[in-house]
Design a protein around this motif. Structure first.
Motif, PDB file in Angstrom:
ATOM      1  N   VAL A 236     -29.160  35.165  31.951  1.00  0.00           N
ATOM      2  CA  VAL A 236     -28.814  34.206  32.999  1.00  0.00           C
ATOM      3  C   VAL A 236     -28.829  34.891  34.365  1.00  0.00           C
ATOM      4  N   ALA A 237     -28.344  36.120  34.418  1.00  0.00           N
ATOM      5  CA  ALA A 237     -28.253  36.837  35.698  1.00  0.00           C
ATOM      6  C   ALA A 237     -29.615  37.083  36.334  1.00  0.00           C
ATOM      7  N   VAL A 238     -30.673  37.213  35.524  1.00  0.00           N
ATOM      8  CA  VAL A 238     -31.996  37.544  36.076  1.00  0.00           C
ATOM      9  C   VAL A 238     -33.015  36.428  35.891  1.00  0.00           C
ATOM     10  N   ALA A 239     -32.626  35.316  35.289  1.00  0.00           N
ATOM     11  CA  ALA A 239     -33.581  34.253  34.955  1.00  0.00           C
ATOM     12  C   ALA A 239     -34.276  33.712  36.204  1.00  0.00           C
ATOM     13  N   PRO A 240     -35.607  33.611  36.179  1.00  0.00           N
ATOM     14  CA  PRO A 240     -36.332  33.102  37.356  1.00  0.00           C
ATOM     15  C   PRO A 240     -36.359  31.578  37.437  1.00  0.00           C
ATOM     16  N   ASN A 241     -36.003  30.899  36.335  1.00  0.00           N
ATOM     17  CA  ASN A 241     -36.037  29.438  36.348  1.00  0.00           C
ATOM     18  C   ASN A 241     -34.934  28.886  35.438  1.00  0.00           C
ATOM     19  N   PHE A 242     -34.703  27.592  35.567  1.00  0.00           N
ATOM     20  CA  PHE A 242     -33.590  26.969  34.859  1.00  0.00           C
ATOM     21  C   PHE A 242     -33.851  26.851  33.355  1.00  0.00           C
ATOM     22  N   VAL A 243     -35.112  26.742  32.963  1.00  0.00           N
ATOM     23  CA  VAL A 243     -35.433  26.653  31.536  1.00  0.00           C
ATOM     24  C   VAL A 243     -34.935  27.894  30.802  1.00  0.00           C
ATOM     25  N   LEU A 244     -35.168  29.066  31.371  1.00  0.00           N
ATOM     26  CA  LEU A 244     -34.714  30.311  30.742  1.00  0.00           C
ATOM     27  C   LEU A 244     -33.183  30.381  30.727  1.00  0.00           C
ATOM     28  N   VAL A 245     -32.546  29.876  31.782  1.00  0.00           N
ATOM     29  CA  VAL A 245     -31.081  29.824  31.810  1.00  0.00           C
ATOM     30  C   VAL A 245     -30.562  28.981  30.651  1.00  0.00           C
ATOM     31  N   LEU A 246     -31.171  27.814  30.426  1.00  0.00           N
ATOM     32  CA  LEU A 246     -30.723  26.945  29.337  1.00  0.00           C
ATOM     33  C   LEU A 246     -30.940  27.588  27.974  1.00  0.00           C
ATOM     34  N   ILE A 247     -32.064  28.296  27.809  1.00  0.00           N
ATOM     35  CA  ILE A 247     -32.313  28.997  26.540  1.00  0.00           C
ATOM     36  C   ILE A 247     -31.223  30.046  26.295  1.00  0.00           C
ATOM     37  N   ALA A 248     -30.872  30.781  27.354  1.00  0.00           N
ATOM     38  CA  ALA A 248     -29.815  31.791  27.228  1.00  0.00           C
ATOM     39  C   ALA A 248     -28.485  31.146  26.884  1.00  0.00           C
ATOM     40  N   ARG A 249     -28.199  29.973  27.455  1.00  0.00           N
ATOM     41  CA  ARG A 249     -26.942  29.285  27.156  1.00  0.00           C
ATOM     42  C   ARG A 249     -26.948  28.694  25.746  1.00  0.00           C
ATOM     43  N   MET A 250     -28.121  28.285  25.254  1.00  0.00           N
ATOM     44  CA  MET A 250     -28.211  27.837  23.862  1.00  0.00           C
ATOM     45  C   MET A 250     -27.920  29.002  22.916  1.00  0.00           C
ATOM     46  N   LEU A 251     -28.453  30.174  23.249  1.00  0.00           N
ATOM     47  CA  LEU A 251     -28.169  31.382  22.467  1.00  0.00           C
ATOM     48  C   LEU A 251     -26.680  31.674  22.475  1.00  0.00           C
ATOM     49  N   PHE A 252     -26.056  31.541  23.639  1.00  0.00           N
ATOM     50  CA  PHE A 252     -24.620  31.755  23.719  1.00  0.00           C
ATOM     51  C   PHE A 252     -23.862  30.741  22.858  1.00  0.00           C
ATOM     52  N   GLY A 253     -24.281  29.476  22.898  1.00  0.00           N
ATOM     53  CA  GLY A 253     -23.610  28.455  22.095  1.00  0.00           C
ATOM     54  C   GLY A 253     -23.697  28.758  20.610  1.00  0.00           C
ATOM     55  N   ALA A 254     -24.866  29.209  20.162  1.00  0.00           N
ATOM     56  CA  ALA A 254     -25.002  29.588  18.752  1.00  0.00           C
ATOM     57  C   ALA A 254     -24.051  30.724  18.411  1.00  0.00           C
ATOM     58  N   THR A 255     -23.932  31.681  19.328  1.00  0.00           N
ATOM     59  CA  THR A 255     -23.005  32.796  19.134  1.00  0.00           C
ATOM     60  C   THR A 255     -21.562  32.303  19.106  1.00  0.00           C
ATOM     61  N   LEU A 256     -21.260  31.351  19.958  1.00  0.00           N
ATOM     62  CA  LEU A 256     -19.918  30.783  20.021  1.00  0.00           C
ATOM     63  C   LEU A 256     -19.503  30.200  18.678  1.00  0.00           C
ATOM     64  N   GLY A 257     -20.371  29.371  18.085  1.00  0.00           N
ATOM     65  CA  GLY A 257     -20.045  28.770  16.800  1.00  0.00           C
ATOM     66  C   GLY A 257     -19.862  29.798  15.698  1.00  0.00           C
ATOM     67  N   ALA A 258     -20.743  30.811  15.676  1.00  0.00           N
ATOM     68  CA  ALA A 258     -20.634  31.852  14.644  1.00  0.00           C
ATOM     69  C   ALA A 258     -19.389  32.705  14.840  1.00  0.00           C
ATOM     70  N   PHE A 259     -19.062  33.003  16.101  1.00  0.00           N
ATOM     71  CA  PHE A 259     -17.906  33.848  16.388  1.00  0.00           C
ATOM     72  C   PHE A 259     -16.621  33.222  15.848  1.00  0.00           C
ATOM     73  N   TRP A 260     -16.401  31.936  16.153  1.00  0.00           N
ATOM     74  CA  TRP A 260     -15.159  31.313  15.699  1.00  0.00           C
ATOM     75  C   TRP A 260     -15.136  31.165  14.186  1.00  0.00           C
ATOM     76  N   THR A 261     -16.297  30.976  13.572  1.00  0.00           N
ATOM     77  CA  THR A 261     -16.353  30.886  12.109  1.00  0.00           C
ATOM     78  C   THR A 261     -15.899  32.181  11.465  1.00  0.00           C
ATOM     79  N   VAL A 262     -16.339  33.310  12.018  1.00  0.00           N
ATOM     80  CA  VAL A 262     -16.043  34.612  11.428  1.00  0.00           C
ATOM     81  C   VAL A 262     -14.656  35.121  11.814  1.00  0.00           C
ATOM     82  N   VAL A 263     -14.283  34.906  13.079  1.00  0.00           N
ATOM     83  CA  VAL A 263     -13.068  35.531  13.601  1.00  0.00           C
ATOM     84  C   VAL A 263     -11.801  34.877  13.056  1.00  0.00           C
TER      85      VAL A 263
END
Length: 428
Positions: A130-157
């Motif tokens: 997100v910090a270096v993304a040149p366009n919004f599409v890449l920002v959204l992809i990074a946030r989708m990756l974060f969301g996937a991590t979010l769901g897995a984190f709470w499942t495991v933790v």
């Protein structure tokens, strides 16, 4: 939109969970069922490990809420509308709702220590992109990756607390991890505004990535081996939702999250337009709200052993009264501030209550219960934000908070009914 509490922020045999993920492909080796230095339950290193997990919860929630204070700058910087930029907050919730059960089904053989480290590195990558993304599409992809991590984190933790400190300390462990959620809320919202004004939104995400790296290093040092439970089958997920106690908990949790995020999504315009507070005063109130949540999470550790459902019902009733009070008297700045602080305090009890409830309803399969809970609460969070948007466009801000209060009150009634018909596993 967090939210979360998301959720996210306990169990009997593996008792413990926190609100509200996946993407395990980074450069940390994943040892199947490792036999690394096990830790003595209840020992000093066990509690240090709980603290490290709480730091992970902190950085996850901070990353989730950080964009809220940066949306105008991001929209300007990437030349998109404010509404489109808002997808940075909404997309992770849907991604987490999908990833939680999928991660649960696919991660059965991996040591939880390695999984937690990989997920931390994935959050780091998301922030850096997100910090270096040149366009919004890449920002959204990074946030989708974060969301996937979010769901897995709470499942495991969620279930690791009792494994680190023993069942007797399980309740206290979950409340410490839940305090990490509130801490992330304390930092995420005001930090977004402050850092955005000070150094810009890109450097703000760079700082978040650096903070994530520090947390991963701390976890690498203190976390012991955490072998998986070995129960990660579809029948375990189905088994959770077929239990009456779990169904009651899911219903009450979903309703309370819908009410909470119907109001919370629009707390800033409420305080600015209705209460007439400055942005500086609002940032300060967010910090105090989050501190109240930390205190509430700690208090919950003493309340839950006496009765999770009763504690949930009582705290939800107070939250409902506070939201209705804000709708009726929120034009008075001092009173609105007081009600907001109390809201944070009692939400700090409700939020982990949703988690502990469903884990105690299915103590033999804590990770399955946790995955079901993540999906349930993330969908409810999105529904609450959507309901708030509909009400804001068709009524007034006071009506939004009034409706939210009665929705939360409904969850308290559901809990009171549940207390008459179901029992949860006894906790230490």
């Amino acid at each position: 939109m967090t939210e979360l509490d998301q959720a996210t922020p306990a169990q009997h045999a593996s008792h413990v969970r926190v609100v509200t993920a996946s993407s395990c492909s980074a450069a940390v080796p994943i040892e199947p069922v490792a036999v690394r230095d096990a830790v003595e339950p209840g020992g000093r290193r066990g509690w240090a490990s709980v603290g490290a997990v709480a730091l992970g919860a902190f950085v996850i929630v901070m990353t989730e809420t950080l964009p809220v204070g940066l949306l105008p700058q991001i929209a300007d910087g990437l030349d998109v509308s404010l509404g489109l930029a808002g997808l940075m907050v909404l997309v992770p919730g849907f991604s987490a709702a999908v990833s939680a059960p999928l991660f649960f089904l696919g991660s059965g053989r991996f040591n939880r220590r390695s999984v937690i480290l990989v997920l931390g590195l994935t959050v780091l990558v998301s922030n850096a992109v997100v910090a270096v993304a040149p366009n919004f599409v890449l920002v959204l992809i990074a946030r989708m990756l974060f969301g996937a991590t979010l769901g897995a984190f709470w499942t495991v933790v969620s279930p690791v607390g009792p494994k680190l400190v023993g069942r007797a300390g399980g309740t206290r462990a979950i409340t410490i991890i839940a305090a990490g959620i509130s801490g992330g809320t304390v930092v995420g919202l005001p930090a977004g505004q402050f850092l955005g004004n000070l150094v810009g939104w890109r450097l703000a995400f760079t700082i978040a990535a650096a903070a994530t790296l520090l947390v991963v290093v701390a976890q690498t040092v203190v976390l012991p081996s955490i072998p998986p439970d070995g129960r990660t089958h579809l029948r375990d997920l189905v088994g959770v939702v077929t239990r009456p106690a779990a169904r009651f908990g899911m219903a009450a949790g979903a309703v309370v999250f819908i009410g909470q995020f119907t109001a919370w999504t629009y707390i800033t315009p409420f305080l600015m337009d209705h209460t007439q507070l400055s942005s500086g005063a609002i940032s300060l109130l967010y910090v105090v709200y989050g501190c109240g949540g930390i205190v509430g999470s700690i208090v919950a550790g003493s309340l839950f052993p006496r009765g999770v459902i009763g504690s949930f019902a009582g705290a939800a009733t107070v939250v409902a009264a506070l939201l209705i009070g804000l709708a009726c008297t929120g034009s008075l700045p001092w009173l609105a501030g007081l009600l907001l602080v109390l809201w944070g305090l009692f939400w700090g009890i409700v939020n982990p209550g949703t988690l502990v409830w469903i884990l105690d309803a299915a103590p033999e399969t804590p990770e399955a219960a946790s995955a079901v809970n993540v999906t349930n609460l993330q969908i409810a969070l999105a529904a609450g934000s959507g309901l708030g948007a509909i009400l804001v466009s068709s009524t007034t801000l006071q009506t939004v908070f009034l409706a939210a209060g009665f929705i939360v009150l409904t969850s308290a009634v559901l809990a009171a009914v549940a207390a008459r018909f179901v029992d949860l596993a006894r906790r230490q």
